[in-house]
Design a protein around this motif. Structure first.
Motif, PDB file in Angstrom:
ATOM      1  N   THR A 148       0.770  -1.274  -0.025  1.00 12.19           N
ATOM      2  CA  THR A 148       0.204  -0.043   0.003  1.00 12.19           C
ATOM      3  C   THR A 148       0.978   1.382   0.068  1.00 12.19           C
ATOM      4  OG1 THR A 148      -0.288   0.095   2.387  1.00 12.19           O
ATOM      5  CG2 THR A 148      -1.891  -1.282   1.476  1.00 12.19           C
ATOM      6  N   PRO A 149       0.465   2.243  -0.718  1.00  8.87           N
ATOM      7  CA  PRO A 149       1.061   3.568  -0.710  1.00  8.87           C
ATOM      8  C   PRO A 149       1.354   4.272   0.678  1.00  8.87           C
ATOM      9  CG  PRO A 149      -0.322   3.456  -2.505  1.00  8.87           C
ATOM     10  CD  PRO A 149      -0.535   2.223  -1.541  1.00  8.87           C
ATOM     11  N   TYR A 150       0.370   4.030   1.327  1.00  4.16           N
ATOM     12  CA  TYR A 150       0.403   4.502   2.757  1.00  4.16           C
ATOM     13  C   TYR A 150       1.446   3.845   3.507  1.00  4.16           C
ATOM     14  CZ  TYR A 150      -0.996   6.054   7.566  1.00  4.16           C
ATOM     15  OH  TYR A 150      -1.165   6.625   8.984  1.00  4.16           O
ATOM     16  N   ASP A 151       1.678   2.651   3.629  1.00  6.59           N
ATOM     17  CA  ASP A 151       2.563   2.043   4.365  1.00  6.59           C
ATOM     18  C   ASP A 151       4.031   2.161   3.842  1.00  6.59           C
ATOM     19  OD1 ASP A 151       0.807   0.948   6.381  1.00  6.59           O
ATOM     20  OD2 ASP A 151       0.290  -0.748   5.208  1.00  6.59           O
ATOM     21  N   GLU A 152       4.062   2.517   2.613  1.00  5.87           N
ATOM     22  CA  GLU A 152       5.417   2.595   1.917  1.00  5.87           C
ATOM     23  C   GLU A 152       6.019   3.988   2.217  1.00  5.87           C
ATOM     24  OE1 GLU A 152       7.336   2.754  -2.584  1.00  5.87           O
ATOM     25  OE2 GLU A 152       5.336   2.612  -2.368  1.00  5.87           O
ATOM     26  N   VAL A 153       4.972   5.068   2.313  1.00  7.04           N
ATOM     27  CA  VAL A 153       5.423   6.097   3.104  1.00  7.04           C
ATOM     28  C   VAL A 153       5.878   5.993   4.392  1.00  7.04           C
ATOM     29  CG1 VAL A 153       4.566   8.702   3.205  1.00  7.04           C
ATOM     30  CG2 VAL A 153       4.153   7.524   1.200  1.00  7.04           C
ATOM     31  N   ARG A 154       5.144   5.433   5.084  1.00  8.95           N
ATOM     32  CA  ARG A 154       5.457   5.173   6.624  1.00  8.95           C
ATOM     33  C   ARG A 154       6.641   4.579   6.696  1.00  8.95           C
ATOM     34  NH1 ARG A 154       1.114   2.093  10.347  1.00  8.95           N
ATOM     35  NH2 ARG A 154       1.999   0.294   9.176  1.00  8.95           N
ATOM     36  N   ASP A 155       7.147   3.804   5.944  1.00 10.91           N
ATOM     37  CA  ASP A 155       8.376   3.139   5.842  1.00 10.91           C
ATOM     38  C   ASP A 155       9.590   4.123   5.594  1.00 10.91           C
ATOM     39  OD1 ASP A 155       7.438   0.670   6.985  1.00 10.91           O
ATOM     40  OD2 ASP A 155       7.462  -0.138   5.069  1.00 10.91           O
ATOM     41  N   PHE A 156       9.092   5.000   4.401  1.00  6.94           N
ATOM     42  CA  PHE A 156      10.002   6.056   4.084  1.00  6.94           C
ATOM     43  C   PHE A 156      10.674   6.973   5.430  1.00  6.94           C
ATOM     44  CE2 PHE A 156      10.475  10.763   3.406  1.00  6.94           C
ATOM     45  CZ  PHE A 156      11.434  10.636   2.580  1.00  6.94           C
ATOM     46  N   PHE A 157       9.609   7.446   6.165  1.00  9.76           N
ATOM     47  CA  PHE A 157       9.794   8.001   7.372  1.00  9.76           C
ATOM     48  C   PHE A 157      10.533   7.361   8.531  1.00  9.76           C
ATOM     49  CE2 PHE A 157       6.719  11.104   5.413  1.00  9.76           C
ATOM     50  CZ  PHE A 157       7.303  12.177   5.460  1.00  9.76           C
TER      51      PHE A 157
END
Length: 469
Positions: free
Chosen positions: A141-150
């Motif tokens: 999911t895009p949301y979790d991909e961004v959460r991992d980025f941070f």
């Protein structure tokens, strides 16, 4: 008892085959047409009351056994499994789910079992990934991909943080009510007029790029309106820096890039209202009293907690903490940890964690001395927050904020003053998630750990119905 429409084609077919009868023989004995029987067996038509009575009279069918509960449970499990992003290209209809659950329950259970195995393996890999510090981006999911980025940039974005701090110093944003300063800045620098009015009643913030008008919901809390003004500054002032960061991140989808832009704008807003060096010094002076920090900088409790989790500037780091936001269902909707304590990506948080108690005591900070299975000890804080921007009929979101540090840093927090941090018996055992927690004697365990087999002694019943081998 009242019986609704029953689609029991598989049961009727099994009954017919059990009596070694052809469809023609079976239909004749029941007094129905061959086509009607064929439709019943294929779950195209429900059985009538007359057919039910004939099945009971001539073939001994127990009507009391015809519960739809098992089918409903199987349909629910199928719906959950097929809702996984893994199956994003396929969205079954209710009728399709019914046909599978009623006509091929074995296949349905096998599919659910496969999906459960997939999630267990994904969770185990995610746990190993966290321990090894590799950004494998297992979740789609895009949301979790961004959460991992941070997560993997340690929740600190140097370029945005320093840029926001420099702007805050230029504007004189050093805490307190920042609305007048931001209002003047948006007007003088970007010709954006800030109004508080009805056009934003269904939103916290609404910006009209053509008319250059920023409308804020007049019923939102003051700190929320100030933060949204800072977000607007981020969109106009730091857009080039944000685009560079998103481009370098190399997200797999445009959706992830858009979600990241929101996160980066919010990051800039927090850094603008709580500039790094001033906020770090004040946090130390106030010994991380979250309520006093919120009052000092004119921000919310959540904004303060989030900002504390970003104090990772090289050579000027704050206390390494963990921070999470949790909803009533136990879902972790925000997470970051600069400590050894890491949050599971799948499943709910440990039920022994004090974060769950925050919902029972709104307006208070709950404290807990906790120890994880690896022997690490922590000071854990939790409080309840509620968000809403309207009156009586407005929906409100409810979350628990969880914040903490390793016990060696506890003296830097006012919350530890009267706690005996040297008493080993004062520390409560907690875990990360049941699926990756190795504790064998936990009365609150929901499921066994992934890498442990279980044994069952039918003559002994302890807190759980099984023992870990």
């Amino acid at each position: 008892m009242a019986i609704g429409k029953l689609f029991i084609g598989r049961k009727v077919r099994e009954l017919r085959l059990e009596h070694d009868a052809t469809q023609s023989q079976f239909a004749e004995r029941l007094g129905i047409s061959l086509s009607y029987l064929n439709q019943i067996e294929n779950n195209q038509r429900p059985v009538s009351a007359a057919v039910l009575l004939a099945l009971a009279d001539k073939y001994g069918l127990d009507i009391a056994e015809l519960s739809t509960g098992e089918t409903d449970r199987l349909m629910s499990a199928l719906t959950e499994a097929l809702g996984d992003p893994l199956f994003e290209s396929y969205s079954p209809t209710l009728q399709e789910l019914k046909l599978i659950a009623q006509n091929a329950p074995g296949f349905a259970r096998a599919l659910v079992s496969c999906h459960q195995a997939y999630r267990r393996n994904s969770e185990q890999l995610a746990s190993l990934d966290d321990r090894l510090g590799r950004a494998a981006a297992l979740e789609a999911t895009p949301y979790d991909e961004v959460r991992d980025f941070f997560h993997y940039v340690d929740n600190y974005v140097q370029e945005l943080d320093t840029t926001a701090e420099a702007l805050a110093l230029k504007l004189g944003l050093q805490g307190g009510d920042g609305q007048p300063i931001l209002t003047d800045y948006l007007d003088s620098q970007f010709s954006v007029r800030v109004v508080h009015g009805p056009s934003a009643m269904n939103a916290v913030r609404r910006y009209d790029p053509a008319g250059r008008v920023l409308t804020l919901n007049p019923y939102a809390p003051a700190e929320t309106r100030t933060f949204q003004m800072a977000v607007q500054v981020a969109q106009l002032y730091a857009s080039e820096a944000v685009e560079n960061i998103v481009r370098q991140a190399g997200f797999r989808s445009e959706e992830a890039g858009e979600v990241c832009r929101i996160g980066l704008h919010n990051y800039f807003a927090g850094a603008l209202l709580m500039p790094y060096q001033g906020f770090l010094k004040t946090a130390r002076d106030l010994r991380h009293d979250i309520e006093l920090l919120a009052a000092r900088f004119g921000t919310s409790l959540e904004q303060v907690c989030h900002r504390l989790s970003t104090l990772q500037r090289p050579g000027m780091k704050g206390i390494p903490i963990f921070f999470a936001r949790i909803d009533r269902a136990g879902n972790i909707t925000k997470r970051h940890s600069a400590t050894k304590l890491q949050f599971a990506r799948f499943g709910a948080a440990c039920p022994l964690w004090n974060a769950h108690q925050a919902f029972e005591t709104p307006g208070r900070f709950i404290r807990q001395l906790a120890e994880t299975p690896d022997g690490a000890r922590y000071l854990c804080l939790a409080t309840h927050v509620s968000k809403g921007v309207g009156g009586f009929r407005t929906q409100r979101s409810s979350h628990a904020l969880a914040l903490g540090c390793e016990i060696s840093y506890a003296s830097a927090f006012v919350y530890a003053d009267d706690l005996n941090v040297t008493d080993k018996s004062a520390f409560e055992p907690i875990g990360i998630s049941c699926r990756i927690c190795e504790r064998s004697n936990c009365a609150s365990r929901a499921v066994p750990p992934l890498r442990r087999s279980i044994s069952v002694d039918h003559n002994v019943r302890e807190t759980t119905p099984y023992q870990l081998s």
